[in-house]
Design a protein around this motif. Structure first.
Motif, PDB file in Angstrom:
ATOM      1  N   ALA A   1       0.827  -1.208   0.000  1.00 12.47           N
ATOM      2  CA  ALA A   1       0.000   0.000   0.000  1.00 12.47           C
ATOM      3  C   ALA A   1       0.864   1.261   0.000  1.00 12.47           C
ATOM      4  N   PHE A   2       1.950   1.245   0.762  1.00 15.19           N
ATOM      5  CA  PHE A   2       2.846   2.404   0.819  1.00 15.19           C
ATOM      6  C   PHE A   2       3.463   2.663  -0.555  1.00 15.19           C
ATOM      7  N   GLY A   3       3.822   1.598  -1.266  1.00 14.78           N
ATOM      8  CA  GLY A   3       4.360   1.767  -2.614  1.00 14.78           C
ATOM      9  C   GLY A   3       3.349   2.384  -3.563  1.00 14.78           C
ATOM     10  N   ILE A   4       2.094   1.959  -3.453  1.00 10.02           N
ATOM     11  CA  ILE A   4       1.042   2.506  -4.317  1.00 10.02           C
ATOM     12  C   ILE A   4       0.794   3.978  -3.995  1.00 10.02           C
ATOM     13  N   ILE A   5       0.706   4.313  -2.706  1.00 10.64           N
ATOM     14  CA  ILE A   5       0.466   5.711  -2.306  1.00 10.64           C
ATOM     15  C   ILE A   5       1.628   6.594  -2.726  1.00 10.64           C
ATOM     16  N   ARG A   6       2.847   6.119  -2.594  1.00  8.03           N
ATOM     17  CA  ARG A   6       4.001   6.912  -3.022  1.00  8.03           C
ATOM     18  C   ARG A   6       3.965   7.159  -4.523  1.00  8.03           C
ATOM     19  N   GLY A   7       3.400   6.210  -5.275  1.00  2.03           N
ATOM     20  CA  GLY A   7       3.228   6.448  -6.706  1.00  2.03           C
ATOM     21  C   GLY A   7       2.297   7.615  -6.979  1.00  2.03           C
ATOM     22  N   PHE A   8       1.204   7.706  -6.220  1.00  3.64           N
ATOM     23  CA  PHE A   8       0.280   8.826  -6.381  1.00  3.64           C
ATOM     24  C   PHE A   8       0.882  10.135  -5.860  1.00  3.64           C
ATOM     25  N   ILE A   9       1.663  10.060  -4.777  1.00  3.08           N
ATOM     26  CA  ILE A   9       2.341  11.257  -4.279  1.00  3.08           C
ATOM     27  C   ILE A   9       3.290  11.792  -5.341  1.00  3.08           C
ATOM     28  N   PHE A  10       4.016  10.897  -5.977  1.00  2.00           N
ATOM     29  CA  PHE A  10       4.932  11.301  -7.037  1.00  2.00           C
ATOM     30  C   PHE A  10       4.175  11.928  -8.199  1.00  2.00           C
ATOM     31  N   LEU A  11       2.988  11.386  -8.470  1.00  2.00           N
ATOM     32  CA  LEU A  11       2.169  11.904  -9.561  1.00  2.00           C
ATOM     33  C   LEU A  11       1.622  13.289  -9.259  1.00  2.00           C
ATOM     34  N   LEU A  12       1.118  13.506  -8.038  1.00  2.00           N
ATOM     35  CA  LEU A  12       0.372  14.715  -7.711  1.00  2.00           C
ATOM     36  C   LEU A  12       1.176  15.753  -6.937  1.00  2.00           C
ATOM     37  N   ALA A  13       2.216  15.341  -6.228  1.00  2.00           N
ATOM     38  CA  ALA A  13       3.054  16.309  -5.510  1.00  2.00           C
ATOM     39  C   ALA A  13       4.425  16.458  -6.150  1.00  2.00           C
ATOM     40  N   GLY A  14       4.809  15.483  -6.980  1.00  2.00           N
ATOM     41  CA  GLY A  14       6.098  15.554  -7.647  1.00  2.00           C
ATOM     42  C   GLY A  14       6.328  16.827  -8.444  1.00  2.00           C
ATOM     43  N   PRO A  15       5.307  17.348  -9.145  1.00  2.00           N
ATOM     44  CA  PRO A  15       5.524  18.582  -9.907  1.00  2.00           C
ATOM     45  C   PRO A  15       5.998  19.762  -9.063  1.00  2.00           C
ATOM     46  N   MET A  16       5.747  19.740  -7.758  1.00  2.00           N
ATOM     47  CA  MET A  16       6.145  20.867  -6.925  1.00  2.00           C
ATOM     48  C   MET A  16       7.660  21.018  -6.859  1.00  2.00           C
ATOM     49  N   ARG A  17       8.397  19.931  -7.127  1.00  2.00           N
ATOM     50  CA  ARG A  17       9.854  20.041  -7.105  1.00  2.00           C
ATOM     51  C   ARG A  17      10.365  20.961  -8.202  1.00  2.00           C
ATOM     52  N   ASN A  18       9.550  21.170  -9.246  1.00  2.00           N
ATOM     53  CA  ASN A  18       9.971  22.058 -10.323  1.00  2.00           C
ATOM     54  C   ASN A  18       9.985  23.523  -9.899  1.00  2.00           C
ATOM     55  N   LEU A  19       9.441  23.825  -8.734  1.00  2.00           N
ATOM     56  CA  LEU A  19       9.549  25.194  -8.212  1.00  2.00           C
ATOM     57  C   LEU A  19      11.002  25.575  -7.959  1.00  2.00           C
ATOM     58  N   GLN A  20      11.839  24.592  -7.633  1.00  2.00           N
ATOM     59  CA  GLN A  20      13.253  24.884  -7.450  1.00  2.00           C
ATOM     60  C   GLN A  20      13.882  25.322  -8.773  1.00  2.00           C
ATOM     61  N   GLN A  21      13.558  24.604  -9.855  1.00  2.00           N
ATOM     62  CA  GLN A  21      14.079  24.993 -11.171  1.00  2.00           C
ATOM     63  C   GLN A  21      13.502  26.338 -11.624  1.00  2.00           C
ATOM     64  N   ALA A  22      12.222  26.569 -11.308  1.00  2.00           N
ATOM     65  CA  ALA A  22      11.598  27.843 -11.671  1.00  2.00           C
ATOM     66  C   ALA A  22      12.281  29.001 -10.946  1.00  2.00           C
ATOM     67  N   TYR A  23      12.607  28.794  -9.683  1.00  2.00           N
ATOM     68  CA  TYR A  23      13.293  29.846  -8.919  1.00  2.00           C
ATOM     69  C   TYR A  23      14.657  30.146  -9.543  1.00  2.00           C
ATOM     70  N   LEU A  24      15.425  29.085  -9.846  1.00  2.00           N
ATOM     71  CA  LEU A  24      16.777  29.273 -10.382  1.00  2.00           C
ATOM     72  C   LEU A  24      16.756  29.956 -11.747  1.00  2.00           C
ATOM     73  N   THR A  25      15.723  29.687 -12.539  1.00  2.00           N
ATOM     74  CA  THR A  25      15.692  30.187 -13.910  1.00  2.00           C
ATOM     75  C   THR A  25      14.988  31.534 -14.044  1.00  2.00           C
ATOM     76  N   LEU A  26      13.939  31.779 -13.249  1.00  2.00           N
ATOM     77  CA  LEU A  26      13.062  32.919 -13.484  1.00  2.00           C
ATOM     78  C   LEU A  26      13.190  34.064 -12.483  1.00  2.00           C
ATOM     79  N   ILE A  27      13.581  33.771 -11.247  1.00  2.00           N
ATOM     80  CA  ILE A  27      13.504  34.792 -10.190  1.00  2.00           C
ATOM     81  C   ILE A  27      14.696  35.742 -10.247  1.00  2.00           C
ATOM     82  N   LYS A  28      14.375  37.039 -10.268  1.00  2.00           N
ATOM     83  CA  LYS A  28      15.408  38.078 -10.276  1.00  2.00           C
ATOM     84  C   LYS A  28      15.308  39.013  -9.078  1.00  2.00           C
TER      85      LYS A  28
END
Length: 425
Positions: A262-289
């Protein structure tokens, strides 16, 4: 006086962020497809548990290579820095592959899975069969991350998603082929290795076309690159010890096999639905002035976190039968066992998002050592929880305990990073 440089807009962030959001969701879809394929094999609980434990351990050992895209965005400015980052990527990949080979092919694997993680011999055998196939995966993921960083810095984020879409399409074929050549959890490992190899080849081509050197910014030498990158890699490794330690905790409970699956299945959904938030780090590095840009990005983050949280709640309850039952092929008992813990994971996108905003700020200011301390703080907290749990006897479902530990660990890291922001001056 009219500003010569326009302010960052929500539209500009969206065009940068949403292709990366799609990329993470497509990546997580590959894990969900693998879980769905394994759920339809003989002995699905054993197979899913073995694959889940193996992937958690693989992520822990291979995680130093998962910061390559961030390192590439922050450091690659010309030929010298490109070669330096390439040397770093190859060094980390070789180190990780040697660790995976030791676990997969030597008696150390039996010790790690059965003694350290506490899983049964049957689950351990399934997990080791996965790692024998994934031993060379770090070379592909490392090179993929470097190429993704080059493409993201060029603001061609749609190409990253396109490569991942091709990966998903190829995964279906590799899973079908794997059923003829392998059995059990090894089918999922073969599919994962094959589709990532295809994705890496595509990303090399895209990076070759998108790369443009920046002659106006200074380049770092090899020693400076290692000094910047090693804390990021260490932090990434510590991040992945969290699900590994949680798996070790719940593997000692009465419902260990069910909880691990069950933990493996839930982590799959976490990766699906919360994983995109990690791109905020790339957005900060590329866009923020400036601070105004940061406020614009923060407002964008709240909108995305709310949307992802609502989708998580919908999957947990109104769409439980459709998504977990029909699409994932889970039994009635298993999908209702994970419903409430999955609903609590609606908080995860908001917590994860603020962490990656902070991580972007520290990375942009070249204060990566603080990121290592943040993850050490989180791991220390989890060790304390493990000790307290060992001294007590709980009767809660294993997956509920796993999700509580996962969310509280993220809150611990967010608190630490927030408390040290004053050092970024």
């Amino acid at each position: 006086m009219v500003d010569s440089e326009p302010r960052l807009s929500q539209r500009e962030i969206a065009f940068f962020f949403f292709p990366l959001l799609l990329n993470v969701q497509l990546m997580s879809l590959s894990h969900s497809l693998i879980n769905a394929a394994l759920a339809r094999l003989a002995q699905p609980v054993l197979t899913l548990a073995g694959f889940s434990v193996a992937i958690v351990l693989h992520l822990c050992l291979a995680s130093p290579a998962y910061q390559n895209h961030t390192i590439a965005i922050a450091l690659i400015r010309g030929r010298r820095s490109l070669l330096g980052v390439g040397v770093y990527v190859a060094t980390i990949a070789l180190y990780v592959s040697l660790l995976l080979a030791l676990v997969a092919y030597t008696p150390l694997g039996k010790l790690v899975f059965e003694r350290l993680l506490g899983v049964s011999p049957a689950i351990a055998d399934e997990a080791r069969s996965v790692l024998t196939i994934l031993t060379f995966l770090p070379f592909f993921t490392g090179l993929r991350g470097l190429c993704q960083g080059i493409v993201i810095r060029a603001r061609r984020t749609g190409l990253v998603s396109l490569a991942t879409l091709i990966r998903i399409l190829s995964l279906v074929g590799f899973l079908l082929l794997g059923r003829h050549w392998f059995s059990g959890a090894a089918v999922g490992a073969f599919g994962l290795l094959g589709c990532i190899a295809v994705e890496t080849a595509i990303m090399i081509w895209f990076a070759w076309k998108a790369y443009t050197p920046c002659s106006t910014e200074p380049e770092k030498g090899l020693i400076a690159i290692f000094r910047y990158a090693l804390p990021l890699s260490f932090s990434s490794a510590m991040q992945q010890t969290v699900p590994l330690m949680i798996s070790a905790i719940i593997s000692r409970l009465p419902d260990s096999a069910l909880a691990l699956a069950a933990f493996g299945i839930i982590r799959g959904f976490i990766f699906l639905l919360a994983g995109p938030m990690r791109n905020l780090q790339q957005a900060y590095l590329t866009l923020i002035k400036d601070r105004t840009d940061y406020q614009t990005l923060t407002a964008f983050y709240w909108r995305v976190a709310l949307g992802m949280g609502l989708i998580t709640l919908a999957i947990a309850y109104p769409l439980n039968g459709m998504v977990l039952g029909k699409a994932m092929g889970l039994s009635f008992d298993l999908r209702h066992y994970i419903a409430l813990p999955l609903a609590f994971c609606a908080l995860y996108p908001a917590i994860s998002g603020i962490i990656y905003l902070y991580r972007g700020a520290y990375s942009a200011n070249h204060r990566t050592a603080f990121l290592s301390w943040a993850t050490l703080c989180k791991v220390a907290y989890l060790c304390l929880c493990w000790l307290l749990l060992a001294l007590t006897s709980l009767t809660v479902p294993g997956v509920a305990l796993a999700i509580f530990l996962l969310l509280s660990c993220e809150l611990c890291e967010a608190w630490y990073l927030r408390s040290r922001l004053k050092f970024l001056a």
